[in-house]
Design an enzyme around this catalytic site. Structure first.
Site, PDB file in Angstrom:
ATOM      1  N   ASP A 423       9.942  -0.972  -7.137  1.00 49.70           N
ATOM      2  CA  ASP A 423       9.643  -0.910  -5.700  1.00 49.70           C
ATOM      3  C   ASP A 423       9.277   0.503  -5.294  1.00 49.70           C
ATOM      4  O   ASP A 423       9.813   1.486  -5.828  1.00 49.70           O
ATOM      5  CB  ASP A 423      10.858  -1.351  -4.865  1.00 49.70           C
ATOM      6  CG  ASP A 423      11.192  -2.811  -5.075  1.00 49.70           C
ATOM      7  OD1 ASP A 423      10.264  -3.608  -5.201  1.00 49.70           O
ATOM      8  OD2 ASP A 423      12.388  -3.142  -5.130  1.00 49.70           O
ATOM      9  N   LYS A 495      18.307   2.625   9.217  1.00 47.57           N
ATOM     10  CA  LYS A 495      17.389   2.148   8.182  1.00 47.57           C
ATOM     11  C   LYS A 495      16.256   1.295   8.739  1.00 47.57           C
ATOM     12  O   LYS A 495      15.083   1.524   8.439  1.00 47.57           O
ATOM     13  CB  LYS A 495      18.157   1.358   7.114  1.00 47.57           C
ATOM     14  CG  LYS A 495      17.246   0.818   6.008  1.00 47.57           C
ATOM     15  CD  LYS A 495      18.028   0.076   4.941  1.00 47.57           C
ATOM     16  CE  LYS A 495      17.086  -0.471   3.866  1.00 47.57           C
ATOM     17  NZ  LYS A 495      17.825  -1.189   2.793  1.00 47.57           N
ATOM     18  N   ASP A 651       4.349  -3.672  -1.897  1.00 54.23           N
ATOM     19  CA  ASP A 651       4.812  -2.478  -2.613  1.00 54.23           C
ATOM     20  C   ASP A 651       5.890  -2.822  -3.631  1.00 54.23           C
ATOM     21  O   ASP A 651       6.706  -1.979  -3.985  1.00 54.23           O
ATOM     22  CB  ASP A 651       5.349  -1.441  -1.627  1.00 54.23           C
ATOM     23  CG  ASP A 651       6.572  -1.935  -0.856  1.00 54.23           C
ATOM     24  OD1 ASP A 651       6.757  -3.168  -0.782  1.00 54.23           O
ATOM     25  OD2 ASP A 651       7.325  -1.100  -0.341  1.00 54.23           O
TER      26      ASP A 651
END
Length: 718
Positions: A423, A495, A651
């Site tokens: 990732d 986050k 991604d």
């Protein structure tokens, strides 16, 4: 006509109306209007379920789906044009957009060729079902309670193994037998059910729900007896007074709000249980086949998505845990080490943030638990260790693969089929940092070599924490209030806001994200939560700008360019780095009134006027999406050229453990190749070609980042 013709026969022989219309008179702005709803007779759902059981259930007891929504058992047709490729018949177009003339012109100019090559590479990857993981899922599914008559879970679940699920030590094959009559449902310990992954816990709650929610009228009705409440009154609000009476406006509003939230939670649990059931049904159908294929197409930005539903690599942990590559590749010298590293990645809980050496050590140190999880995955003790992971099903699949490799006696020659995942680190910020040549931002997202992996969320949380403490010293009430209940600002709090800042999150959206985190931590005072979350969201967004100064300048420049184009009443259009055209499909809509014999209703109708605000706010994230999609396609095509298996979602890239190093080199080289181009200058040229005469602001100055450092950064993708 539908309502009047909807007659059905009940089991008692009576003829009833299947649908009926109920009008609700309402007064609005001194004008009498009718609002209404169509109500379905209770016998209709029962008959529909009977039809499903009789007509749509095959010999395996699985629900058959529209073939257009299923994976393919033969390789997809190669894409050669906008409407030719993917599914054999009745398939979707290559691009999920309506501007066919634009793509037809691009095809004639040869600007769609690279896109089709990339899609064909993704489509050609064969997959198989991980039958070992599927058997565990089936046994857990069979253990869910069935006592509720309103349970959304099926009554024909077919578990395929016993309580302990003792697997053979040899490598699993694709043979998957579903017995005609399911064995008795095993009784699992309560601890196991309480430790289930989040998705499965929600399914258990949905299955156990035996009472319907009250109606909204019941939720707001005033009790027949006086409603008791305690309030604080007097000087300094120091006296506790018990009062009685009907609900006040605020109390009725809070009760309605609680009812709405409860109804939403129940709907989500039911939907989640249904989704899990569909995944298992599709997995059962595919388990008897050696391979299948997942066709893809793209959205208007170039991002690839599977056209099949329910089970694909874009799905959650449950879906990914069920998937294997159809073709194995010997692990070789370093493949087993990569599998141990994947153990830490799937386990999470901070282990996935460690350096590679420590991740490998974590996997090796837990080898007894890995073996126990693979051999007796539902036995108390080490057998249930995999349930502690953040991605438990992928961890279980990894445990099974390691066990099979070790049991083979020659791990280096073992043909591993497990997709090994790599990732990007907040990939949107990686592209922004590369565009702006922003060294400090690049370091935070691992574009620059570092002995340990950098965590951008932790970096931002430290900046936010320092600012909150400074504000608290200066007497800012929100900062004092937060620190009085929390020791510091942690990464989990910021986050989601950091992650979505790349995609144009607004101040309102950021506040709602942090508000949700505070409520998870027990904050229940609405006014307090609102004020503190608003303060923290403002500090978080400004801290991101402080850490990514040059990158934020590029983000603002992109928004300014979009605003300039939208002011000319044209959509923002540009070309992907792969060459195909992109046009933002945001236009204003208007309401069109439709008069029916029952009531009036309105439908939205698109116009030719561009939505200026949407064009401006959506352009920065859409442009970044066009870059990450180009990077994935370039990586896929280069992997095919080198004979390396590849699968990807945005991604997140997968390959065999034996070729993890090779794919790591390829994806770094293609990233440098992509950003070595004058992308922003090319963008200016594209925009001016699509909107002649528009005046764009100058490209912001760039930093001093050396892009070739990416090729030496071990944690760029990890």
């Amino acid at each position: 006509m539908l309502i009047h013709s909807s007659q059905l026969h009940t089991p008692e022989g009576a003829v009833v109306q299947g649908l009926r219309y109920e009008a609700l008179p309402m007064t609005k702005h001194k004008e009498f209007k009718k609002a209404g709803t169509i109500i379905v007779h209770g016998e209709v759902p029962r008959l529909l379920l009977q039809e499903v059981d009789r007509d749509l259930l095959g010999p395996t007891g699985s629900l058959l789906h529209d073939s257009r929504l299923m994976p393919m058992l033969i390789p997809p047709v190669p894409w050669t044009s906008f409407d030719s490729g993917g599914l054999v018949m009745h398939g979707p177009s290559a691009v999920r957009a309506s501007k066919r003339s634009m793509y037809a012109q691009a095809e004639k100019a040869g600007r769609m060729d690279l896109l089709y090559r990339g899609l064909n590479t993704l489509n050609a990857q064969p997959w198989a079902i991980n039958t070992r993981v599927l058997r565990v899922m089936e046994s857990l599914w069979a253990s869910l309670p069935r006592h509720s008559p309103k349970s959304p879970l099926p009554e024909h679940t077919t578990p395929t193994s016993s309580h302990h699920l003792n697997f053979p030590t040899s490598h699993a094959t694709n043979s998957y037998h579903i017995p005609a009559q399911p064995p008795p449902t095993p009784t699992f310990p309560a601890k196991l059910l309480s430790n289930l992954p989040t998705a499965w816990r929600a399914a258990v709650e949905a299955a156990a729900a035996s009472r319907a929610l009250p109606s909204s009228k019941q939720a707001t009705a005033v009790p027949s007896t006086p409603y008791l409440r305690s309030t604080r009154q007097g000087v300094g609000l120091g006296q506790l007074v018990l009062t009685a009476g009907p609900l006040t406006h605020n109390e009725a509003r809070e009760r309605r709000r609680a009812w709405v939230l409860a109804k939403q939670a129940a709907s989500q649990r039911t939907a989640l249980a249904s989704e899990l059931q569909l995944k298992l049904q599709v997995a059962r159908l595919l388990a008897g086949h050696e391979r299948f294929y997942i066709p893809h197409n793209i959205d208007f930005r170039g991002r690839a998505y599977p056209t099949s539903c329910y089970l694909h690599q874009l799905g959650d942990d449950t879906s990914r845990g069920l998937l294997l590559f159809a073709e194995g590749k010997p692990l070789g010298q370093g493949g087993l080490d990569w599998l141990f590293i994947q153990v830490a990645k799937c386990y999470g809980n901070g282990m996935d943030k460690l350096p590679f050496e420590e991740r490998h050590k974590f996997g090796k140190d837990n080898l007894p638990r890995i073996l126990a999880s693979a051999r007796t995955p539902l036995q108390q003790g080490d057998g249930q260790w995999w349930l502690q992971a953040e991605e438990p099903w992928q961890l279980l699949a990894t445990c099974c693969e390691i066990t099979a490799a070790l049991d083979s006696g020659d791990p280096a020659s073992f043909p591993s089929r497990l997709p090994l995942q790599q990732d990007g680190t907040c990939n949107g910020l990686q592209h922004y940092a590369a565009l702006a040549r922003d060294y400090s931002g690049a370091f935070a997202v691992n574009l620059v070599p570092s002995p340990i992996p950098q965590d951008v969320y932790t970096a931002v949380s430290k900046v936010v924490d320092a600012r909150v403490r400074k504000d608290a010293e200066q007497g800012v009430s929100e900062a004092l209030k937060y620190l009085s209940r929390s020791r510091n600002v942690d990464r989990k709090l910021v986050k989601q806001t950091v992650m979505t800042s790349v995609y144009g999150v607004t101040h309102v959206g950021a506040r709602q994200q942090i508000e949700a985190r505070l409520e998870e931590r027990g904050w229940d005072n609405e006014d307090e939560v609102y004020m503190v979350s608003r303060y923290l969201s403002q500090v978080t967004l400004s801290s991101i700008g402080e850490l990514f100064r040059n990158a934020e300048a590029v983000m603002r420049w992109l928004a300014s360019c979009a605003g300039a184009v939208a002011s000319t009443d044209k959509p923002v259009e540009w070309r992907s780095p792969l060459g195909f055209p992109i046009s933002q499909p945001y236009y204003d809509t208007k309401l069109a009134q439709v008069d029916s014999s029952l009531q009036k209703f309105w439908v939205t109708k698109p116009t030719t006027t561009v939505a200026k605000r949407s064009q401006r706010t959506a352009f920065p994230p859409n442009y970044i999406h066009s870059l990450d999609s180009a990077h994935m396609m370039m990586t896929a095509m280069e992997c095919k050229a080198q004979g390396v298996a590849f699968a990807g979602v945005h991604d997140c890239f997968w390959t065999h453990a034996a070729t993890a190093d090779a794919v790591g080199t390829i994806l770094r080289d293609t990233f440098v190749q992509l950003h070595s181009r004058p992308l922003l200058e090319e963008l200016v040229e594209n925009i001016k070609q699509a909107a002649p005469g528009v005046t764009l602001p100058p490209i912001p100055p760039k930093g001093q980042l050396d892009l070739t450092m990416v090729q030496k950064s071990p944690y760029f993708f990890s």
